[in-house]
Write a protein that holds these residues in place. Structure first.
Motif, PDB file in Angstrom:
ATOM      1  N   GLU A  37      42.741  -8.676 -10.253  1.00  0.00           N
ATOM      2  CA  GLU A  37      43.890  -8.979  -9.398  1.00  0.00           C
ATOM      3  C   GLU A  37      44.084  -7.908  -8.329  1.00  0.00           C
ATOM      4  O   GLU A  37      45.202  -7.474  -8.047  1.00  0.00           O
ATOM      5  N   ASP A  38      42.983  -7.524  -7.745  1.00  0.00           N
ATOM      6  CA  ASP A  38      43.003  -6.521  -6.683  1.00  0.00           C
ATOM      7  C   ASP A  38      41.629  -6.518  -6.035  1.00  0.00           C
ATOM      8  O   ASP A  38      40.686  -7.146  -6.534  1.00  0.00           O
ATOM      9  N   GLU A  39      41.497  -5.784  -4.929  1.00  0.00           N
ATOM     10  CA  GLU A  39      40.179  -5.576  -4.352  1.00  0.00           C
ATOM     11  C   GLU A  39      39.399  -4.608  -5.223  1.00  0.00           C
ATOM     12  O   GLU A  39      39.938  -3.611  -5.703  1.00  0.00           O
ATOM     13  N   THR A  40      38.131  -4.909  -5.463  1.00  0.00           N
ATOM     14  CA  THR A  40      37.240  -3.970  -6.143  1.00  0.00           C
ATOM     15  C   THR A  40      36.280  -3.387  -5.111  1.00  0.00           C
ATOM     16  O   THR A  40      36.106  -3.943  -4.022  1.00  0.00           O
ATOM     17  N   LEU A  41      35.661  -2.277  -5.460  1.00  0.00           N
ATOM     18  CA  LEU A  41      34.766  -1.617  -4.512  1.00  0.00           C
ATOM     19  C   LEU A  41      33.448  -2.346  -4.344  1.00  0.00           C
ATOM     20  O   LEU A  41      32.704  -2.090  -3.398  1.00  0.00           O
ATOM     21  N   SER A  42      33.154  -3.270  -5.252  1.00  0.00           N
ATOM     22  CA  SER A  42      31.921  -4.046  -5.183  1.00  0.00           C
ATOM     23  C   SER A  42      32.013  -5.175  -6.190  1.00  0.00           C
ATOM     24  O   SER A  42      32.635  -5.026  -7.250  1.00  0.00           O
ATOM     25  N   CYS A  43      31.385  -6.305  -5.887  1.00  0.00           N
ATOM     26  CA  CYS A  43      31.350  -7.440  -6.816  1.00  0.00           C
ATOM     27  C   CYS A  43      29.955  -8.048  -6.732  1.00  0.00           C
ATOM     28  O   CYS A  43      29.575  -8.607  -5.704  1.00  0.00           O
ATOM     29  N   GLY A  44      29.195  -7.948  -7.829  1.00  0.00           N
ATOM     30  CA  GLY A  44      27.803  -8.371  -7.806  1.00  0.00           C
ATOM     31  C   GLY A  44      27.600  -9.859  -7.601  1.00  0.00           C
ATOM     32  O   GLY A  44      26.783 -10.282  -6.767  1.00  0.00           O
ATOM     33  N   THR A  45      28.333 -10.695  -8.356  1.00  0.00           N
ATOM     34  CA  THR A  45      28.187 -12.140  -8.164  1.00  0.00           C
ATOM     35  C   THR A  45      28.701 -12.543  -6.786  1.00  0.00           C
ATOM     36  O   THR A  45      28.148 -13.444  -6.145  1.00  0.00           O
ATOM     37  N   GLY A  46      29.757 -11.859  -6.312  1.00  0.00           N
ATOM     38  CA  GLY A  46      30.288 -12.154  -4.982  1.00  0.00           C
ATOM     39  C   GLY A  46      29.308 -11.797  -3.884  1.00  0.00           C
ATOM     40  O   GLY A  46      29.107 -12.554  -2.922  1.00  0.00           O
ATOM     41  N   GLY A 105      41.602 -20.353 -10.985  1.00  0.00           N
ATOM     42  CA  GLY A 105      41.553 -19.463  -9.838  1.00  0.00           C
ATOM     43  C   GLY A 105      40.129 -19.176  -9.385  1.00  0.00           C
ATOM     44  O   GLY A 105      39.157 -19.708  -9.918  1.00  0.00           O
ATOM     45  N   THR A 106      40.000 -18.298  -8.389  1.00  0.00           N
ATOM     46  CA  THR A 106      38.695 -17.970  -7.828  1.00  0.00           C
ATOM     47  C   THR A 106      38.681 -16.542  -7.317  1.00  0.00           C
ATOM     48  O   THR A 106      39.745 -15.955  -7.068  1.00  0.00           O
ATOM     49  N   ASN A 107      37.501 -15.978  -7.154  1.00  0.00           N
ATOM     50  CA  ASN A 107      37.338 -14.730  -6.419  1.00  0.00           C
ATOM     51  C   ASN A 107      37.305 -15.062  -4.942  1.00  0.00           C
ATOM     52  O   ASN A 107      36.901 -16.172  -4.549  1.00  0.00           O
ATOM     53  N   VAL A 108      37.697 -14.120  -4.096  1.00  0.00           N
ATOM     54  CA  VAL A 108      37.751 -14.372  -2.655  1.00  0.00           C
ATOM     55  C   VAL A 108      37.004 -13.258  -1.930  1.00  0.00           C
ATOM     56  O   VAL A 108      37.304 -12.078  -2.104  1.00  0.00           O
ATOM     57  N   GLY A 137      43.623 -12.678  -0.077  1.00  0.00           N
ATOM     58  CA  GLY A 137      42.826 -12.974  -1.260  1.00  0.00           C
ATOM     59  C   GLY A 137      43.669 -13.484  -2.413  1.00  0.00           C
ATOM     60  O   GLY A 137      43.300 -14.460  -3.078  1.00  0.00           O
ATOM     61  N   SER A 138      44.805 -12.849  -2.665  1.00  0.00           N
ATOM     62  CA  SER A 138      45.660 -13.297  -3.764  1.00  0.00           C
ATOM     63  C   SER A 138      46.252 -14.675  -3.487  1.00  0.00           C
ATOM     64  O   SER A 138      46.410 -15.490  -4.408  1.00  0.00           O
TER      65      SER A 138
END
Length: 255
Positions: A190-199, A166-169, A153-154
């Protein structure tokens, strides 16, 4: 200066919420980054200010943990829940974001956020791409649990094709015709999150290109969400991101 804050989370995506209708909290990146730091501050994926708006119920000012700004789906849902706590709304609302006006309804702890209409995600040889207020690179994988989310992802987030912002992955596993599992590397955190709503919303629309049908249940590491939509020629309309938004704790801190 001492401020009162509230901590909210939506399927593990956590936010510092501040009632800033009197304008006391400054929009300074140094303050935001300090408060979001999980070792030296309160700790959060982002910080949200609720401010006054001339015609809508409120203005949601969202900052990522590093002080950058974008639309945040889970943050928007938590802002709606916080606005109800403040007495600004009842069971529905129209509010301002960096991506314009949004509409939402709330039933106890479940917030239904209406997302903007979207074109079909751009299909590339090995991924999809969609910008729905935040940019999302989407990769379908066999097993999301074992995907190298942070490492890969990074690399993608900082790759030349997405410079300068940049972008979310997102890494997506199809579980069945109505369910997917999503893991996301978020820029700004700049890390994994437990959830991403737009993603999660973007991934659901990309999954529709692979034959999945609305509503799509989405499993994130922090819990479950649902995305509803209607197909149109060349895109999607009536898109809803649905899930819980919960108050965790509140307190005071000096900045």
């Amino acid at each position: 200066m001492s401020i009162t804050f509230y901590k909210y989370q939506g399927t593990g995506n956590d936010f510092i919420m501040i009632d800033n209708r009197e304008g006391a909290f400054p929009h300074e990146i140094s303050h935001i980054a300090k408060l979001c730091n999980r070792r030296t501050g309160i700790g959060a994926d982002g910080l949200i200010l609720i401010e006054n708006h001339d015609t809508l119920d409120f203005d949601m000012i969202y900052f990522n943990a590093d002080g950058s700004q974008s639309l945040c789906g889970n943050g928007s849902r938590c802002a709606v829940r916080f606005a109800k706590q403040l007495g600004l709304i009842e069971n529905e609302t129209r509010f301002q974001t960096i991506d314009g006006e949004y509409y939402a309804t709330i039933d106890q702890d479940i917030v239904h956020l209406k997302m903007k209409d979207q074109m079909e995600p751009a299909r590339h040889e090995d991924h999809y791409f969609l910008n729905n207020g935040s940019p999302h690179h989407i990769v379908f994988v066999e097993k999301a649990e074992s995907a190298p989310v942070v490492k890969q992802g990074s690399t993608i987030r900082y790759s030349d094709q997405y410079k300068p912002d940049g972008t979310n992955v997102n890494f997506v596993e199809i579980l069945n015709q109505h369910e997917i599992f999503v893991r996301t590397y978020e820029r700004g955190v700049e890390d994994e999150t437990l959830s991403c709503g737009t993603g999660i919303t973007a991934c659901s629309l990309a999954a529709a290109d692979k034959g999945l049908m609305s509503p799509i249940d989405v499993q994130a590491k922090g819990g479950k969400l649902q995305v509803k939509f209607e197909r149109t020629p060349g895109g999607f309309t009536n898109i809803w991101l649905i899930g819980p938004a919960l108050r965790v704790f509140d307190g005071h801190i000096n900045i």
